[in-house]
Motif scaffolding. Structure first.
Motif, PDB file in Angstrom:
ATOM      1  N   GLY A  93      29.620  54.275  38.861  1.00 10.05           N
ATOM      2  CA  GLY A  93      28.553  54.062  37.887  1.00 10.05           C
ATOM      3  C   GLY A  93      28.751  52.793  37.080  1.00 10.05           C
ATOM      4  O   GLY A  93      29.804  52.152  37.165  1.00 10.05           O
ATOM      5  N   PRO A  94      27.738  52.448  36.290  1.00 12.90           N
ATOM      6  CA  PRO A  94      27.854  51.259  35.435  1.00 12.90           C
ATOM      7  C   PRO A  94      28.970  51.444  34.418  1.00 12.90           C
ATOM      8  O   PRO A  94      29.035  52.460  33.739  1.00 12.90           O
ATOM      9  CB  PRO A  94      26.482  51.193  34.733  1.00 12.90           C
ATOM     10  CG  PRO A  94      25.892  52.562  34.869  1.00 12.90           C
ATOM     11  CD  PRO A  94      26.454  53.149  36.128  1.00 12.90           C
ATOM     12  N   GLY A  95      29.884  50.479  34.363  1.00 11.51           N
ATOM     13  CA  GLY A  95      30.992  50.560  33.405  1.00 11.51           C
ATOM     14  C   GLY A  95      32.179  51.366  33.913  1.00 11.51           C
ATOM     15  O   GLY A  95      33.144  51.577  33.178  1.00 11.51           O
ATOM     16  N   SER A  96      32.147  51.785  35.169  1.00 14.81           N
ATOM     17  CA  SER A  96      33.262  52.595  35.685  1.00 14.81           C
ATOM     18  C   SER A  96      34.510  51.753  35.973  1.00 14.81           C
ATOM     19  O   SER A  96      35.570  52.304  36.259  1.00 14.81           O
ATOM     20  CB  SER A  96      32.836  53.363  36.942  1.00 14.81           C
ATOM     21  OG  SER A  96      32.399  52.466  37.932  1.00 14.81           O
ATOM     22  N   GLY A  97      34.372  50.422  35.922  1.00 17.33           N
ATOM     23  CA  GLY A  97      35.546  49.549  36.087  1.00 17.33           C
ATOM     24  C   GLY A  97      35.632  48.875  37.450  1.00 17.33           C
ATOM     25  O   GLY A  97      36.694  48.350  37.816  1.00 17.33           O
ATOM     26  N   LYS A  98      34.524  48.804  38.182  1.00 23.64           N
ATOM     27  CA  LYS A  98      34.529  48.203  39.524  1.00 23.64           C
ATOM     28  C   LYS A  98      34.984  46.732  39.476  1.00 23.64           C
ATOM     29  O   LYS A  98      35.880  46.328  40.210  1.00 23.64           O
ATOM     30  CB  LYS A  98      33.122  48.272  40.148  1.00 23.64           C
ATOM     31  CG  LYS A  98      32.558  49.674  40.273  1.00 23.64           C
ATOM     32  CD  LYS A  98      31.173  49.668  40.891  1.00 23.64           C
ATOM     33  CE  LYS A  98      30.081  49.018  40.059  1.00 23.64           C
ATOM     34  NZ  LYS A  98      29.808  49.671  38.761  1.00 23.64           N
ATOM     35  N   GLY A  99      34.307  45.968  38.620  1.00 26.33           N
ATOM     36  CA  GLY A  99      34.598  44.528  38.552  1.00 26.33           C
ATOM     37  C   GLY A  99      36.035  44.273  38.119  1.00 26.33           C
ATOM     38  O   GLY A  99      36.727  43.410  38.689  1.00 26.33           O
ATOM     39  N   THR A 100      36.504  45.035  37.147  1.00 23.82           N
ATOM     40  CA  THR A 100      37.867  44.870  36.621  1.00 23.82           C
ATOM     41  C   THR A 100      38.895  45.127  37.722  1.00 23.82           C
ATOM     42  O   THR A 100      39.847  44.363  37.891  1.00 23.82           O
ATOM     43  CB  THR A 100      38.082  45.876  35.458  1.00 23.82           C
ATOM     44  OG1 THR A 100      37.066  45.647  34.487  1.00 23.82           O
ATOM     45  CG2 THR A 100      39.449  45.736  34.839  1.00 23.82           C
ATOM     46  N   GLY A 105      41.731  56.050  32.404  1.00 28.39           N
ATOM     47  CA  GLY A 105      43.135  55.657  32.216  1.00 28.39           C
ATOM     48  C   GLY A 105      43.181  54.171  31.950  1.00 28.39           C
ATOM     49  O   GLY A 105      42.127  53.532  31.828  1.00 28.39           O
ATOM     50  N   THR A 106      44.391  53.623  31.877  1.00 30.95           N
ATOM     51  CA  THR A 106      44.468  52.181  31.651  1.00 30.95           C
ATOM     52  C   THR A 106      44.128  51.468  32.965  1.00 30.95           C
ATOM     53  O   THR A 106      44.183  52.069  34.052  1.00 30.95           O
ATOM     54  CB  THR A 106      45.886  51.757  31.210  1.00 30.95           C
ATOM     55  OG1 THR A 106      46.774  52.005  32.308  1.00 30.95           O
ATOM     56  CG2 THR A 106      46.359  52.528  29.987  1.00 30.95           C
ATOM     57  N   VAL A 107      43.830  50.174  32.841  1.00 27.25           N
ATOM     58  CA  VAL A 107      43.498  49.379  34.032  1.00 27.25           C
ATOM     59  C   VAL A 107      44.651  49.452  35.044  1.00 27.25           C
ATOM     60  O   VAL A 107      44.432  49.623  36.246  1.00 27.25           O
ATOM     61  CB  VAL A 107      43.198  47.913  33.607  1.00 27.25           C
ATOM     62  CG1 VAL A 107      43.086  47.002  34.816  1.00 27.25           C
ATOM     63  CG2 VAL A 107      41.928  47.859  32.760  1.00 27.25           C
ATOM     64  N   ARG A 146      31.061  45.976  26.328  1.00 27.19           N
ATOM     65  CA  ARG A 146      31.428  44.977  27.339  1.00 27.19           C
ATOM     66  C   ARG A 146      31.269  43.547  26.803  1.00 27.19           C
ATOM     67  O   ARG A 146      32.021  42.653  27.176  1.00 27.19           O
ATOM     68  CB  ARG A 146      30.596  45.193  28.610  1.00 27.19           C
ATOM     69  CG  ARG A 146      30.889  44.203  29.700  1.00 27.19           C
ATOM     70  CD  ARG A 146      30.650  44.720  31.101  1.00 27.19           C
ATOM     71  NE  ARG A 146      29.350  45.361  31.315  1.00 27.19           N
ATOM     72  CZ  ARG A 146      29.024  45.987  32.443  1.00 27.19           C
ATOM     73  NH1 ARG A 146      29.876  46.051  33.438  1.00 27.19           N
ATOM     74  NH2 ARG A 146      27.840  46.561  32.576  1.00 27.19           N
ATOM     75  N   GLU A 202      32.308  57.996  28.929  1.00 28.93           N
ATOM     76  CA  GLU A 202      33.246  56.859  29.022  1.00 28.93           C
ATOM     77  C   GLU A 202      32.523  55.610  29.542  1.00 28.93           C
ATOM     78  O   GLU A 202      32.734  54.498  29.044  1.00 28.93           O
ATOM     79  CB  GLU A 202      34.416  57.249  29.940  1.00 28.93           C
ATOM     80  CG  GLU A 202      35.466  56.174  30.161  1.00 28.93           C
ATOM     81  CD  GLU A 202      36.296  55.811  28.922  1.00 28.93           C
ATOM     82  OE1 GLU A 202      36.342  56.617  27.974  1.00 28.93           O
ATOM     83  OE2 GLU A 202      36.875  54.702  28.904  1.00 28.93           O
ATOM     84  N   ARG A 235      32.127  52.050  27.490  1.00 27.78           N
ATOM     85  CA  ARG A 235      32.608  50.767  28.040  1.00 27.78           C
ATOM     86  C   ARG A 235      31.479  49.741  28.143  1.00 27.78           C
ATOM     87  O   ARG A 235      31.669  48.571  27.822  1.00 27.78           O
ATOM     88  CB  ARG A 235      33.224  50.984  29.429  1.00 27.78           C
ATOM     89  CG  ARG A 235      34.549  51.716  29.382  1.00 27.78           C
ATOM     90  CD  ARG A 235      35.118  51.798  30.786  1.00 27.78           C
ATOM     91  NE  ARG A 235      36.230  52.726  30.872  1.00 27.78           N
ATOM     92  CZ  ARG A 235      36.827  53.051  32.016  1.00 27.78           C
ATOM     93  NH1 ARG A 235      36.412  52.535  33.159  1.00 27.78           N
ATOM     94  NH2 ARG A 235      37.830  53.898  32.017  1.00 27.78           N
ATOM     95  N   ILE A 289      44.922  52.844  36.806  1.00 24.90           N
ATOM     96  CA  ILE A 289      43.883  52.999  37.834  1.00 24.90           C
ATOM     97  C   ILE A 289      44.238  52.176  39.075  1.00 24.90           C
ATOM     98  O   ILE A 289      44.106  52.642  40.207  1.00 24.90           O
ATOM     99  CB  ILE A 289      42.500  52.636  37.255  1.00 24.90           C
ATOM    100  CG1 ILE A 289      42.139  53.669  36.184  1.00 24.90           C
ATOM    101  CG2 ILE A 289      41.423  52.591  38.336  1.00 24.90           C
ATOM    102  CD1 ILE A 289      41.065  53.255  35.233  1.00 24.90           C
TER     103      ILE A 289
HETATM  104  N1  LIG Z   1      40.384  51.409  32.600  1.00 24.84           N
HETATM  105  C1  LIG Z   1      39.647  50.885  31.622  1.00 24.84           C
HETATM  106  N2  LIG Z   1      39.759  51.355  30.357  1.00 24.84           N
HETATM  107  C2  LIG Z   1      38.997  50.844  29.364  1.00 24.84           C
HETATM  108  N3  LIG Z   1      38.108  49.841  29.531  1.00 24.84           N
HETATM  109  C3  LIG Z   1      37.961  49.334  30.761  1.00 24.84           C
HETATM  110  C4  LIG Z   1      38.714  49.820  31.875  1.00 24.84           C
HETATM  111  N4  LIG Z   1      38.352  49.142  32.970  1.00 24.84           N
HETATM  112  C5  LIG Z   1      37.407  48.274  32.575  1.00 24.84           C
HETATM  113  N5  LIG Z   1      37.185  48.376  31.254  1.00 24.84           N
HETATM  114  C6  LIG Z   1      36.216  47.617  30.444  1.00 24.84           C
HETATM  115  O1  LIG Z   1      34.969  48.316  30.565  1.00 24.84           O
HETATM  116  C7  LIG Z   1      33.898  47.397  30.730  1.00 24.84           C
HETATM  117  C8  LIG Z   1      33.220  47.651  32.077  1.00 24.84           C
HETATM  118  O2  LIG Z   1      34.125  47.316  33.118  1.00 24.84           O
HETATM  119  P1  LIG Z   1      33.592  46.592  34.439  1.00 24.84           P
HETATM  120  O3  LIG Z   1      34.769  46.247  35.269  1.00 24.84           O
HETATM  121  O4  LIG Z   1      32.659  45.494  34.074  1.00 24.84           O
HETATM  122  O5  LIG Z   1      32.801  47.822  35.101  1.00 24.84           O
HETATM  123  P2  LIG Z   1      31.669  47.863  36.215  1.00 24.84           P
HETATM  124  O6  LIG Z   1      31.788  46.606  37.034  1.00 24.84           O
HETATM  125  O7  LIG Z   1      31.936  49.108  37.003  1.00 24.84           O
HETATM  126  O8  LIG Z   1      30.380  47.944  35.460  1.00 24.84           O
HETATM  127  C9  LIG Z   1      34.508  45.991  30.599  1.00 24.84           C
HETATM  128  O9  LIG Z   1      34.366  45.543  29.277  1.00 24.84           O
HETATM  129  C10 LIG Z   1      35.975  46.215  30.952  1.00 24.84           C
HETATM  130  O10 LIG Z   1      36.817  45.288  30.310  1.00 24.84           O
END
Ligand SMILES: Nc1ncnc2c1ncn2[C@@H]1O[C@H](COP(=O)(O)OP(=O)(O)O)[C@@H](O)[C@H]1O
Ligand SMILES: Nc1ccn([C@H]2C[C@H](O)[C@@H](COP(=O)(O)OP(=O)(O)O)O2)c(=O)n1
Ligand SMILES: [Mg+2]
Length: 245
Positions: free
Chosen positions: A63-70, A221-223, A178, A170, A174, A226
């Motif tokens: 989902g949006p904000g799930s941390g894919k890009g990170t 969890g933390t980056v 962002r 969550e 996030r 994960i």
């Molecule tokens: N494990 C994490 N815990 C807390 N915040 C996170 C985590 N992973 C990513 N974030 C933050 O959450 C936001 C969304 O992450 P992002 O990678 O852009 O997600 P997506 O691409 O799935 O939308 C960003 O600001 C990012 O820095």
């Protein structure tokens, strides 16, 4: 630990009759829509081998904000993939004087999905012009229409599908913090995007889960925590990706 999911093993998949009916209705609409998207793509060639290697494709979903890009950034650093974010490609197209610019802007603002013919074309163009043969395709396919169009046009299927499974509260937290100036990072759009994710993207995850391709990652969890779940997925297929011919 990471694990492969079955179609029923992750919490957020809805299997009620209501959702089954909804998905069936959507599937027939998507088949018609993707058939027309595919026909408009007659001039785009399927993916070719490069240096004797077929592309190794990972779809990165969640989902949006799930941390894919990170997580994609970390996968690139450690495993040398080429990262293609469908959202980034669409945002770049939006500001590039493209004929699709205003359509993309309105679609993203409303939390809907851009027609597959546009997104698939952008992705395949990037894949074809890359020297790499290992790809992370982030945020795609977001619907059955996306999936069917990609598979038909490219002639390829993903080798691996990563699913970042994250609770809605969550994801909302996030996205709202962002701070990247995105037009869709506001509470109204995020609510719509979550509905679209559930209705259109979960069926794609379900489809690949049935094929045994989905690796579910607990996205809370933390980056680094994960990434510890993500690493074994790629370690297990490193040799396959390297030797791909
Ligand atoms: N494990 C994490 N815990 C807390 N915040 C996170 C985590 N992973 C990513 N974030 C933050 O959450 C936001 C969304 O992450 P992002 O990678 O852009 O997600 P997506 O691409 O799935 O939308 C960003 O600001 C990012 O820095
Ligand atoms: N396959 C895709 C991917 C993204 N889009 C559009 C609609 C999405 O809400 C936006 C933003 O996508 P993006 O992957 O950048 O969003 P997140 O990283 O999940 O927050 O782009 C699309 O229409 N089709
Ligand atoms: Mg993203």
């Amino acid at each position: 630990m990471w694990r492969k999911v079955t179609s029923t093993s992750f919490s957020s998949l809805k299997s009620s009759l209501f959702f089954t009916r909804l998905h069936l209705q959507q599937a027939s609409k998507h088949n018609a829509a993707s058939a027309s998207a595919v026909s408009r793509f007659a001039t785009i060639a399927p993916l070719q081998e490069k240096d004797g290697r077929c592309p190794f494709i990972t779809f990165v979903l969640g989902g949006p904000g799930s941390g894919k890009g990170t997580q994609c950034i970390k996968i690139v650093e450690t495993f040398g993939f080429k990262h293609l974010s469908a959202g980034d490609l669409l945002r770049r197209e939006m500001v590039s004087n493209s004929e699709y610019g205003s359509m993309i802007l309105n679609t993203i603002k409303e939390g809907r999905i851009v027609p597959s013919e546009v997104t698939v074309k952008l992705i395949l163009k990037e894949m074809e012009s890359s020297d790499n043969h290992k790809f992370l395709i982030d945020g795609f396919p977001r619907s059955e229409e996306n999936r069917i169009a990609f598979e038909k046009i490219s002639g390829a299927e993903p080798d691996v599908v990563l699913f970042f499974d994250c609770p809605e509260d969550e994801m909302v937290k996030r996205v709202l913090s962002r701070n990247q100036g995105r037009i869709d990072d506001n509470i109204d759009t995020i609510k719509k995007r979550l509905k679209v994710f559930e209705a259109l993207n979960l069926p794609v995850i379900d489809y690949y889960a049935k094929k045994g391709k989905v690796h579910r990652i607990n996205a809370v969890g933390t980056v680094d925590e994960i990434f510890e779940q993500v690493k074994p997925v790629f370690k297990a297929c490193e040799q396959k990706a390297f030797n791909r011919s």
